[in-house]
Design a protein around this motif. Structure first.
Motif, mmCIF file in Angstrom:
data_model
loop_
_atom_site.group_PDB
_atom_site.id
_atom_site.type_symbol
_atom_site.label_atom_id
_atom_site.label_comp_id
_atom_site.label_asym_id
_atom_site.label_seq_id
_atom_site.Cartn_x
_atom_site.Cartn_y
_atom_site.Cartn_z
ATOM 1 N N LYS A 1 53.030 -29.403 -2.586
ATOM 2 C CA LYS A 1 53.951 -30.505 -2.845
ATOM 3 C C LYS A 1 55.128 -30.445 -1.868
ATOM 4 N N ALA A 2 55.658 -29.255 -1.637
ATOM 5 C CA ALA A 2 56.798 -29.097 -0.720
ATOM 6 C C ALA A 2 56.420 -29.501 0.695
ATOM 7 N N ALA A 3 55.189 -29.200 1.107
ATOM 8 C CA ALA A 3 54.736 -29.557 2.459
ATOM 9 C C ALA A 3 54.729 -31.072 2.655
ATOM 10 N N LYS A 4 54.562 -31.822 1.565
ATOM 11 C CA LYS A 4 54.565 -33.279 1.650
ATOM 12 C C LYS A 4 55.977 -33.853 1.573
ATOM 13 N N VAL A 5 56.898 -33.106 0.954
ATOM 14 C CA VAL A 5 58.252 -33.596 0.707
ATOM 15 C C VAL A 5 59.226 -33.206 1.832
ATOM 16 N N VAL A 6 59.049 -32.029 2.398
ATOM 17 C CA VAL A 6 59.965 -31.539 3.428
ATOM 18 C C VAL A 6 59.883 -32.430 4.666
ATOM 19 N N ASP A 7 61.038 -32.726 5.231
ATOM 20 C CA ASP A 7 61.090 -33.557 6.437
ATOM 21 C C ASP A 7 60.700 -32.722 7.650
ATOM 22 N N LEU A 8 59.488 -32.933 8.130
ATOM 23 C CA LEU A 8 58.978 -32.201 9.284
ATOM 24 C C LEU A 8 58.875 -33.107 10.506
ATOM 25 N N ALA A 9 59.633 -34.207 10.507
ATOM 26 C CA ALA A 9 59.574 -35.180 11.598
ATOM 27 C C ALA A 9 59.990 -34.586 12.939
ATOM 28 N N GLU A 10 60.846 -33.563 12.910
ATOM 29 C CA GLU A 10 61.320 -32.953 14.158
ATOM 30 C C GLU A 10 60.290 -32.009 14.780
ATOM 31 N N TYR A 11 59.199 -31.764 14.069
ATOM 32 C CA TYR A 11 58.168 -30.845 14.549
ATOM 33 C C TYR A 11 56.973 -31.628 15.079
ATOM 34 N N LYS A 12 56.298 -31.060 16.039
ATOM 35 C CA LYS A 12 55.075 -31.653 16.560
ATOM 36 C C LYS A 12 53.929 -31.348 15.597
ATOM 37 N N ALA A 13 52.872 -32.125 15.661
ATOM 38 C CA ALA A 13 51.737 -31.972 14.735
ATOM 39 C C ALA A 13 51.141 -30.570 14.805
ATOM 40 N N PHE A 14 51.025 -29.997 16.006
ATOM 41 C CA PHE A 14 50.443 -28.658 16.103
ATOM 42 C C PHE A 14 51.358 -27.610 15.467
ATOM 43 N N GLN A 15 52.686 -27.852 15.488
ATOM 44 C CA GLN A 15 53.601 -26.911 14.856
ATOM 45 C C GLN A 15 53.460 -26.948 13.334
ATOM 46 N N VAL A 16 53.281 -28.127 12.786
ATOM 47 C CA VAL A 16 53.085 -28.267 11.342
ATOM 48 C C VAL A 16 51.785 -27.576 10.937
ATOM 49 N N ALA A 17 50.736 -27.766 11.727
ATOM 50 C CA ALA A 17 49.449 -27.116 11.441
ATOM 51 C C ALA A 17 49.579 -25.602 11.505
ATOM 52 N N LYS A 18 50.298 -25.096 12.499
ATOM 53 C CA LYS A 18 50.490 -23.645 12.617
ATOM 54 C C LYS A 18 51.363 -23.110 11.483
ATOM 55 N N ALA A 19 52.331 -23.898 11.037
ATOM 56 C CA ALA A 19 53.180 -23.501 9.911
ATOM 57 C C ALA A 19 52.339 -23.375 8.645
ATOM 58 N N GLN A 20 51.454 -24.339 8.422
ATOM 59 C CA GLN A 20 50.582 -24.289 7.249
ATOM 60 C C GLN A 20 49.637 -23.095 7.331
ATOM 61 N N GLU A 21 49.149 -22.809 8.528
ATOM 62 C CA GLU A 21 48.287 -21.646 8.714
ATOM 63 C C GLU A 21 49.054 -20.353 8.446
ATOM 64 N N LEU A 22 50.295 -20.289 8.890
ATOM 65 C CA LEU A 22 51.139 -19.116 8.660
ATOM 66 C C LEU A 22 51.301 -18.853 7.160
ATOM 67 N N ILE A 23 51.494 -19.937 6.408
ATOM 68 C CA ILE A 23 51.636 -19.817 4.951
ATOM 69 C C ILE A 23 50.319 -19.381 4.324
ATOM 70 N N GLU A 24 49.227 -20.008 4.719
ATOM 71 C CA GLU A 24 47.913 -19.668 4.158
ATOM 72 C C GLU A 24 47.539 -18.211 4.419
ATOM 73 N N LEU A 25 47.906 -17.715 5.588
ATOM 74 C CA LEU A 25 47.590 -16.323 5.942
ATOM 75 C C LEU A 25 48.578 -15.325 5.348
ATOM 76 N N ARG A 26 49.575 -15.842 4.641
ATOM 77 C CA ARG A 26 50.634 -15.009 4.053
ATOM 78 C C ARG A 26 51.328 -14.182 5.137
ATOM 79 N N ALA A 27 51.519 -14.802 6.303
ATOM 80 C CA ALA A 27 52.150 -14.137 7.435
ATOM 81 C C ALA A 27 53.633 -14.458 7.509
ATOM 82 N N ILE A 28 54.170 -15.029 6.433
ATOM 83 C CA ILE A 28 55.605 -15.267 6.317
ATOM 84 C C ILE A 28 55.997 -14.974 4.880
#
Length: 113
Positions: A35-62
């Motif tokens: 839900k937060a991933a849909k609500v947070v304003d990520l407009a300043e990020y490029k699409a690949f950065q958002v994808a890498k951020a989601q991957e970072l979360i999924e891998l529990r690397a943050i």
């Protein structure tokens, strides 16, 4: 019969279901992150950065280390970066140059969750 347990990477609660242990997040925390991933304003990020951020979360690397402070692992796993959501800063090379990085995007998502 032994049950594998682990702790939720977001809230620290005990995980017992095999699916939750494998994912690293409980059902409720996973829903809050989605839900937060849909609500947070990520407009300043490029699409690949958002994808890498989601991957970072999924891998529990943050992980959150203190309020507004997170520790993120580099893509190759060799370096840890400090991310401060309050100051919108990261200790990675891009962050040190004042640019938005995917570590900060991941921390913003987790902070909103």
């Amino acid at each position: 019969m032994s049950t594998t347990t682990a702790q939720c990477a977001r809230c620290g609660r005990k995980l017992t279901s095999a699916k939750a242990v494998a994912e690293g997040y409980g059902r409720t925390c996973k829903a809050k992150i989605a839900k937060a991933a849909k609500v947070v304003d990520l407009a300043e990020y490029k699409a690949f950065q958002v994808a890498k951020a989601q991957e970072l979360i999924e891998l529990r690397a943050i992980v959150r280390t203190a309020p507004a402070l997170y520790l993120a692992v580099s893509s190759d796993g060799s370096v840890n970066y400090e991310v401060n959501t309050a100051a919108h800063s990261c200790s990675c090379k891009a962050g040190e140059r004042g640019l938005r990085c995917y570590h900060l995007a991941a921390a913003d998502i987790l902070a909103a969750a």
